[in-house]
Scaffold this active site. Structure first.
Site, PDB file in Angstrom:
ATOM      1  N   TYR A  73       0.826  -1.210   0.000  1.00 28.28           N
ATOM      2  CA  TYR A  73       0.000   0.000   0.000  1.00 28.28           C
ATOM      3  C   TYR A  73       0.862   1.263   0.000  1.00 28.28           C
ATOM      4  CZ  TYR A  73      -3.786  -3.167   1.598  1.00 28.28           C
ATOM      5  OH  TYR A  73      -4.702  -4.187   1.731  1.00 28.28           O
ATOM      6  N   HIS A 134      -0.819 -12.286   2.910  1.00 20.64           N
ATOM      7  CA  HIS A 134      -1.593 -11.370   2.069  1.00 20.64           C
ATOM      8  C   HIS A 134      -2.117 -12.049   0.794  1.00 20.64           C
ATOM      9  CE1 HIS A 134      -1.895  -6.930   0.528  1.00 20.64           C
ATOM     10  NE2 HIS A 134      -3.029  -7.589   0.418  1.00 20.64           N
TER      11      HIS A 134
END
Ligand SMILES: NC(=O)c1ccc[n+]([C@@H]2O[C@H](COP(=O)([O-])OP(=O)(O)OC[C@H]3O[C@@H](n4cnc5c(N)ncnc54)[C@H](OP(=O)(O)O)[C@@H]3O)[C@@H](O)[C@H]2O)c1
Length: 303
Positions: A73, A134
């Site tokens: 991110y 993830h």
């Protein structure tokens, strides 16, 4: 027993802290406000650094206690690390691992071991509250080096709780591994499959606002374009059509997850999310109608 209660995930219970919008997170012992900040958007380098610091501080003032981030991110982990200095006691930070470590192959034990240390540095903490794998595939979840690296980091006190973030078949595999105490899945009006795919562990709902697909006309990534297709395809009740963001939040916050993550880089949207949740659940008949609508469409879960 109410119809809404019957529609809740069979294997789990939401444990509210009485008189508040806080909840116990599964069986982790952690407690957090139902609204969590998805810290994806605030990692965008085009956003002003000081404005993102203000957003993080304002989120805490508004009662947000859980921030969800990831190395992919952008500047999100670094920004959270800087903004949370002196405020760590008040929040839970969850991050993700599995990729993006220089010199290490993705989805290997070494990558996870070093990824955890790099995340601790970026987030400026000794202990990461929650670390998710993830969105890896089911095969990765079964690798012994991956599992050993996670368990070793937890045993060494570098990680509080282990989790998996993702959907579909890998989520089913994650459920089979009892060491994971947090599951993060998509959950929103057009993606409700996780309701039948989680259990009594802590459940963080992601993509709560269906990535605002209801408000977007531009070309989109395939997953968000699919959400938009679903949004346009279905015949929504007027109350939902009038204010999809508010309806999505109230639906998700009282529809299964312990915490619903809202991704935003804008304080006004965070305030809108708080206000929506303060209104409480949607009327029961509307909530039930929205569950039935999604069931009729048989939309699969999206990562
Ligand atoms: N695989 C994974 O692990 C994974 C995948 C997806 C998401 N996540 C997690 O879940 C979090 C939330 O998901 P998300 O960020 O993908 O999607 P989301 O929360 O469903 O949607 C975010 C979008 O909604 C907009 N928005 C926010 N409030 C709004 C409002 N009141 N009205 C209209 N639009 C609004 C935001 O724009 P503005 O910035 O302009 O407010 C942003 O474009 C992520 O940040 C991340 O933490 C994890």
């Amino acid at each position: 027993m109410s119809k809404l209660h019957e529609l809740m995930p069979r294997e789990r219970t939401i444990r509210p802290v009485e008189g508040s919008t806080r909840r116990a997170l599964g069986t982790t012992g952690l407690v957090a406000n139902v609204l969590g900040l998805g810290a994806g958007p605030l990692g965008d380098p085009r956003h002003d650094e000081r404005a993102m610091t203000r957003l993080i501080h304002e989120a805490i003032e508004l009662g947000v206690e859980l921030f969800d981030t990831a190395p992919s991110y952008g500047l999100s982990e670094e920004r959270l690390g800087r903004a949370l200095v002196g405020r760590r006691e008040r929040v839970i930070v969850s991050t993700k691992v599995g990729y993006g470590v220089p010199g290490e192959a993705d989805w290997t034990g070494r990558c996870i071991e070093r990824g955890i240390d790099l995340a601790r540095e970026r987030l400026r903490v000794d202990v990461l509250d929650v670390v998710h794998l993830h969105s890896c595939d089911a095969h990765t979840l079964l690798r012994s080096d991956v599992r050993d690296a996670l368990l070793a980091a937890r045993a060494a006190g570098k990680v509080g709780h282990l989790g998996y973030s993702g959907d579909g078949e890998p989520l089913a595999e994650a459920r089979r591994w009892g060491e994971l105490s947090v599951l993060q899945t998509s959950f929103n009006l057009v993606d409700q499959r996780a309701r039948d795919e989680v259990d009594d562990r802590a459940w963080l709902g992601k993509r709560t606002l269906m990535n605002a697909a209801f408000a977007r006309d531009e070309p989109l990534s395939p997953d968000v374009a699919e959400y938009r297709r679903r949004w346009r395809e279905a015949d929504w009740p007027d109350e939902v059509r009038r204010d999809p963001a508010r309806a999505s939040l109230r639906f998700a916050a009282f529809g299964g997850p312990d915490v619903v993550l809202v991704g935003t880089a804008r304080v006004e949207n965070l305030r809108a999310a708080v206000a929506a949740i303060e209104e409480g659940p949607l009327p029961e008949d509307l909530h039930v109608a929205l569950v039935e609508l999604a069931a009729r469409h048989t939309w699969p879960g999206m990562i």
